[in-house]
Design a protein around this motif. Structure first.
Motif, short mmCIF file in Angstrom:
data_model
loop_
_atom_site.label_atom_id
_atom_site.label_comp_id
_atom_site.label_asym_id
_atom_site.label_seq_id
_atom_site.Cartn_x
_atom_site.Cartn_y
_atom_site.Cartn_z
N SER A 236 0.82 -1.22 0.00
CA SER A 236 0.00 0.00 0.00
C SER A 236 0.85 1.26 0.00
O SER A 236 0.40 2.32 -0.45
N PRO A 241 -3.01 3.65 -3.40
CA PRO A 241 -4.32 3.32 -3.92
C PRO A 241 -5.01 4.55 -4.51
O PRO A 241 -4.85 5.67 -4.02
N GLY A 242 -5.76 4.34 -5.60
CA GLY A 242 -6.58 5.39 -6.16
C GLY A 242 -7.98 5.34 -5.56
O GLY A 242 -8.41 4.28 -5.09
N PHE A 243 -8.65 6.43 -5.56
CA PHE A 243 -9.97 6.48 -4.94
C PHE A 243 -11.02 7.00 -5.91
O PHE A 243 -11.95 7.70 -5.53
N ALA A 244 -10.85 6.62 -7.19
CA ALA A 244 -11.74 7.10 -8.23
C ALA A 244 -13.18 6.60 -8.04
O ALA A 244 -14.14 7.22 -8.52
N HIS A 245 -13.34 5.48 -7.34
CA HIS A 245 -14.68 4.92 -7.18
C HIS A 245 -15.31 5.29 -5.84
O HIS A 245 -16.35 4.78 -5.48
#
Length: 248
Positions: A236, A241-245
């Motif tokens: 991590s 991490p991406g947080f597009a969702h």
């Protein structure tokens, strides 16, 4: 979007230096790739037998050139962080970390100082190790653990079915009685809890114990930390991490 190459393989975030073993690595074991939700890359260090590495810190140091070479190969293959399958390698942490340019955590024992902060200095931490007789002050000191900290340390060295993992079994098929090992790990942890009623958490030094963590937690009700958490921490951090969702 333009991407640049230079390697033959991609997408493996954490590299794992693996001891030279033959026993079955079941799901949950660090040596089973399905343990993790992301790809990892393995590199076996030839000649690094667990019974020798565990027996004496000097053996790990004698094999240091092989560990460094393997770590450099993992870095060349594109991994972004490195760990190992043996918690006794704290004694060569600095040398391996200095040999590569990616983060290295050789042992879950490095989590003990963090757990002490989490629990407070008056709570006891239970360290479950492959061999309590061989886990020396030098191993602990290398992980930043002070002699006066409240620890209960118990090993699996006398447990019959654990000989397959330690490399002391003479079985040519390297058979592992998973149910028996589970019972033995739970019994060991229950004994530690009885010995230290103020026990706040378990730390699995042995990287082969994670498959039995759920059973231990069901029996003791305590948090359990180990190399599984180290690998996830490294991943991590190395792959943000991406947080597009996400949503508000």
């Amino acid at each position: 979007m333009i991407v640049r190459g230079g390697r033959a393989i991609y997408g493996e975030s954490v590299g794992i230096l693996v001891l030279d073993t033959k026993f079955p690595r079941i799901p949950g074991d660090i040596g089973n790739a399905t343990t993790f939700d992301f790809p990892v890359r393995y590199k076996v260090v030839a000649g690094a037998k667990p019974q020798q590495i565990v027996a004496t810190p000097d053996r790990a140091r004698a094999l240091l050139p092989a560990f460094i070479e393997a770590a450099k190969e993992l870095e060349h293959d594109g991994v972004r962080a490195i760990t190992t399958t043996c918690g006794f390698l704290t004694v060569v942490q600095d040398e391996i970390a200095e040999a590569v340019s990616v983060p290295v955590i050789t042992s879950s024992l490095f989590l003990v100082p963090l757990l002490r902060r989490m629990l407070g200095p008056r709570r006891t931490i239970g360290v479950v190790t492959a061999d309590a007789h061989s886990l020396s002050a030098s191993h602990l000191r290398a992980a930043g653990i002070e002699p006066d900290w409240r620890l209960v340390i118990k090993g699996m060295e006398s447990r019959p079915s654990f000989g397959t993992i330690l490399g002391t079994s003479s079985d040519p098929e390297h058979a592992l009685d998973v149910d028996q090992v589970r019972r033995e790990v739970v019994e060991t942890c229950l004994a530690m809890q009885a010995e230290a009623p103020d026990l706040g958490a378990f730390l699995f030094e042995c990287t082969n114990l994670q498959p039995y963590a759920a059973a231990v937690q069901a029996a003791t009700g305590l948090p359990i930390f180990g190399i599984y958490h180290v690998v996830n921490l490294l991943h991590s951090g190395a792959v943000a991490p991406g947080f597009a969702h996400g949503y508000l």
